[in-house]
Design a protein around this motif. Sequence first.
Motif, mmCIF file in Angstrom:
data_model
loop_
_atom_site.group_PDB
_atom_site.id
_atom_site.type_symbol
_atom_site.label_atom_id
_atom_site.label_comp_id
_atom_site.label_asym_id
_atom_site.label_seq_id
_atom_site.Cartn_x
_atom_site.Cartn_y
_atom_site.Cartn_z
ATOM 1 N N GLU A 24 0.830 -1.209 0.000
ATOM 2 C CA GLU A 24 0.000 0.000 0.000
ATOM 3 C C GLU A 24 0.866 1.260 0.000
ATOM 4 O O GLU A 24 0.596 2.208 -0.742
ATOM 5 C CB GLU A 24 -0.917 -0.019 1.213
ATOM 6 N N ARG A 25 1.899 1.276 0.805
ATOM 7 C CA ARG A 25 2.791 2.444 0.850
ATOM 8 C C ARG A 25 3.566 2.587 -0.455
ATOM 9 O O ARG A 25 3.775 3.690 -0.942
ATOM 10 C CB ARG A 25 3.747 2.320 2.025
ATOM 11 N N ARG A 26 3.991 1.473 -1.004
ATOM 12 C CA ARG A 26 4.709 1.518 -2.281
ATOM 13 C C ARG A 26 3.792 2.055 -3.393
ATOM 14 O O ARG A 26 4.204 2.874 -4.211
ATOM 15 C CB ARG A 26 5.226 0.130 -2.640
ATOM 16 N N ALA A 27 2.538 1.610 -3.381
ATOM 17 C CA ALA A 27 1.578 2.080 -4.381
ATOM 18 C C ALA A 27 1.304 3.581 -4.220
ATOM 19 O O ALA A 27 1.199 4.306 -5.217
ATOM 20 C CB ALA A 27 0.278 1.283 -4.284
ATOM 21 N N GLU A 28 1.197 4.041 -2.984
ATOM 22 C CA GLU A 28 0.980 5.472 -2.741
ATOM 23 C C GLU A 28 2.178 6.282 -3.215
ATOM 24 O O GLU A 28 2.028 7.349 -3.822
ATOM 25 C CB GLU A 28 0.705 5.734 -1.264
ATOM 26 N N ALA A 29 3.375 5.787 -2.963
ATOM 27 C CA ALA A 29 4.578 6.479 -3.424
ATOM 28 C C ALA A 29 4.593 6.547 -4.947
ATOM 29 O O ALA A 29 4.961 7.581 -5.519
ATOM 30 C CB ALA A 29 5.827 5.770 -2.906
ATOM 31 N N GLN A 30 4.162 5.487 -5.603
ATOM 32 C CA GLN A 30 4.106 5.490 -7.072
ATOM 33 C C GLN A 30 3.072 6.486 -7.576
ATOM 34 O O GLN A 30 3.311 7.205 -8.549
ATOM 35 C CB GLN A 30 3.797 4.091 -7.603
ATOM 36 N N ARG A 31 1.929 6.562 -6.911
ATOM 37 C CA ARG A 31 0.899 7.544 -7.305
ATOM 38 C C ARG A 31 1.437 8.970 -7.167
ATOM 39 O O ARG A 31 1.205 9.813 -8.035
ATOM 40 C CB ARG A 31 -0.370 7.368 -6.472
ATOM 41 N N ALA B 217 4.590 9.906 -7.292
ATOM 42 C CA ALA B 217 5.597 10.117 -8.338
ATOM 43 C C ALA B 217 4.931 10.357 -9.689
ATOM 44 O O ALA B 217 5.366 11.225 -10.458
ATOM 45 C CB ALA B 217 6.538 8.921 -8.400
ATOM 46 N N ASP B 218 3.877 9.608 -9.980
ATOM 47 C CA ASP B 218 3.154 9.805 -11.241
ATOM 48 C C ASP B 218 2.522 11.194 -11.300
ATOM 49 O O ASP B 218 2.566 11.863 -12.341
ATOM 50 C CB ASP B 218 2.067 8.737 -11.419
ATOM 51 N N LEU B 219 1.956 11.621 -10.186
ATOM 52 C CA LEU B 219 1.367 12.958 -10.127
ATOM 53 C C LEU B 219 2.441 14.023 -10.312
ATOM 54 O O LEU B 219 2.234 15.007 -11.033
ATOM 55 C CB LEU B 219 0.634 13.163 -8.804
ATOM 56 N N ALA B 220 3.596 13.815 -9.712
ATOM 57 C CA ALA B 220 4.700 14.769 -9.863
ATOM 58 C C ALA B 220 5.116 14.865 -11.332
ATOM 59 O O ALA B 220 5.355 15.969 -11.841
ATOM 60 C CB ALA B 220 5.886 14.348 -9.003
ATOM 61 N N ASP B 221 5.180 13.735 -12.016
ATOM 62 C CA ASP B 221 5.514 13.747 -13.450
ATOM 63 C C ASP B 221 4.473 14.538 -14.242
ATOM 64 O O ASP B 221 4.817 15.310 -15.140
ATOM 65 C CB ASP B 221 5.615 12.329 -14.000
ATOM 66 N N ARG B 222 3.214 14.346 -13.907
ATOM 67 C CA ARG B 222 2.132 15.072 -14.601
ATOM 68 C C ARG B 222 2.243 16.577 -14.333
ATOM 69 O O ARG B 222 2.081 17.387 -15.251
ATOM 70 C CB ARG B 222 0.776 14.542 -14.125
ATOM 71 N N THR C 125 7.725 18.929 -6.834
ATOM 72 C CA THR C 125 8.810 18.648 -5.894
ATOM 73 C C THR C 125 8.256 18.179 -4.553
ATOM 74 O O THR C 125 8.771 17.221 -3.970
ATOM 75 C CB THR C 125 9.690 19.899 -5.706
ATOM 76 N N ALA C 126 7.210 18.819 -4.089
ATOM 77 C CA ALA C 126 6.599 18.426 -2.816
ATOM 78 C C ALA C 126 6.075 16.995 -2.884
ATOM 79 O O ALA C 126 6.246 16.217 -1.928
ATOM 80 C CB ALA C 126 5.474 19.394 -2.450
ATOM 81 N N ARG C 127 5.452 16.622 -4.006
ATOM 82 C CA ARG C 127 4.948 15.243 -4.159
ATOM 83 C C ARG C 127 6.094 14.239 -4.165
ATOM 84 O O ARG C 127 6.006 13.177 -3.558
ATOM 85 C CB ARG C 127 4.149 15.081 -5.443
ATOM 86 N N ARG C 128 7.183 14.583 -4.835
ATOM 87 C CA ARG C 128 8.330 13.664 -4.875
ATOM 88 C C ARG C 128 8.944 13.482 -3.485
ATOM 89 O O ARG C 128 9.315 12.373 -3.108
ATOM 90 C CB ARG C 128 9.373 14.170 -5.859
ATOM 91 N N LEU C 129 9.030 14.566 -2.740
ATOM 92 C CA LEU C 129 9.565 14.460 -1.381
ATOM 93 C C LEU C 129 8.669 13.597 -0.499
ATOM 94 O O LEU C 129 9.163 12.796 0.304
ATOM 95 C CB LEU C 129 9.757 15.850 -0.779
ATOM 96 N N ARG C 130 7.366 13.751 -0.631
ATOM 97 C CA ARG C 130 6.437 12.905 0.132
ATOM 98 C C ARG C 130 6.612 11.441 -0.259
ATOM 99 O O ARG C 130 6.592 10.561 0.610
ATOM 100 C CB ARG C 130 4.989 13.347 -0.099
#
Length: 55
Positions: free
Chosen positions: A4-11, A13-18, A43-48
């Motif tokens: 679940e945490r890995r999936a949230e981190a991926q979401r 990162a995907d949002l940061a790319d967008r 940047t804030a999303r990537r740090l999270r």
Amino acid sequence: MDDERRAEAQRLADLADRLDGLAEVADLMGDEAGAARLRSQATARRLRALRLLDD
């Protein structure tokens, strides 16, 4: 780390790319302030995401 945490981190990162992509569009349209705001949000999303992966 759980899935679940890995999936949230991926979401995040995907949002940061967008957001970075939208910042590029804002740059092309001459909206420097908007581009900077979008990059800051990315940047804030990537740090999270990184904090989730580090815990």
